[in-house]
Design an enzyme around this catalytic site. Structure first.
Site, PDB file in Angstrom:
ATOM      1  CB  CYS A 190      -0.959   0.000   1.187  1.00 17.38           C
ATOM      2  SG  CYS A 190      -0.153  -0.073   2.802  1.00 17.38           S
ATOM      3  NE  ARG A 191       0.917   4.547   3.943  1.00 19.31           N
ATOM      4  CZ  ARG A 191       1.267   5.093   5.106  1.00 19.31           C
ATOM      5  NH1 ARG A 191       2.530   5.370   5.339  1.00 19.31           N
ATOM      6  NH2 ARG A 191       0.362   5.344   6.031  1.00 19.31           N
TER       7      ARG A 191
END
Length: 248
Positions: A190-191
């Site tokens: 997600c990052r």
């Protein structure tokens, strides 16, 4: 390819270049196609000597929450729930002889716990949901027993454990492999765009050649014992631009 996102075509191009370098360095990466499709993934196996620290507890609630929010563009049948790693061949044992005194070889120097030699299998899979690569992995004892999430967490090197525990950047979760339909651990992507942006921007400003997969892997791989030889970077500026074909 945009600055921070990786489309599937460029994913294959970057994989091809990494495979070419891996062959030269005898680093053990291979391309595993999915029969009947054009999809596939990078694969590498390695033996690691680690210390399982039973005193370390994994935050299962955080892990479960992250797992539930992850979506993938691929899905597979619900297949076996146990580790099915084959016995390592000579070509699969990447690190060769394991030096228990060398922390760079993945030895977790903690004060409590039992030392074990484990077999790790790493996969790099493309996620169209995040337009990024995702690192999947699983680990077994030499007798074939799969490690639990708690054991995987407790085997993380102490230098990285605090980073994983307090940052969602690289949360370890357990997921079904999107191409194999088998249970694997993964580093949540997600990052990925967030931490890749400044790296790619700097390379662009300095007109440096960057292999997205190699750059990304050098950040996330060491968190789970997958070290990237420095020779990759030395070779990179000598390598030609990757062709548009996919890995064989």
């Amino acid at each position: 390819m945009s600055l921070c996102l990786l489309d599937e075509e460029n994913f294959h191009q970057c994989c091809q270049l990494l495979l070419q370098q891996s062959d030269e360095l005898r680093d053990g990466w291979s391309w595993e196609p999915i029969q009947g499709t054009e999809e596939g993934y990078l694969r590498k196996t390695a033996l690691r000597s680690v210390i399982i620290d039973a005193s370390i507890k994994w935050d299962q609630e955080v892990s479960r929450s992250d797992s539930e929010t992850h979506t993938s563009c691929d899905s597979g049948p619900d297949q076996q729930k146990q580790c099915a790693l084959a016995a390592p061949s000579d070509a699969d044992i990447i690190a060769g002889d394991i030096d228990e005194n060398d922390e760079d070889d993945g030895v977790c120097a903690v004060s409590a716990g039992s030392s074990q030699v484990l077999q790790y299998e790493y996969h790099i899979v493309y996620s169209c949901s995040y337009s990024s690569p995702v690192l999947y992995f699983r680990a077994c004892t030499l007798e074939g027993r799969s490690l639990s999430l708690e054991e995987v967490w407790s085997s993380v090197h102490p230098n990285f454990r605090l980073q994983l525990q307090h940052s969602p950047l690289n949360t370890i979760t357990q997921q079904e492999h999107p191409l194999l339909g088998q249970p694997f651990f993964m580093l949540h992507p997600c990052r990925t765009e967030e931490f890749m942006r400044p790296v790619l921007q700097a390379a662009q400003d300095q007109h440096r050649t960057v292999n997205y997969i190699l750059t990304w892997l050098s950040v996330v791989g060491p968190l789970v014992g997958l070290d990237i030889p420095l020779q990759y970077s030395v070779q990179l500026h000598h390598a030609a631009s990757p062709s548009s074909s996919k890995p064989d």
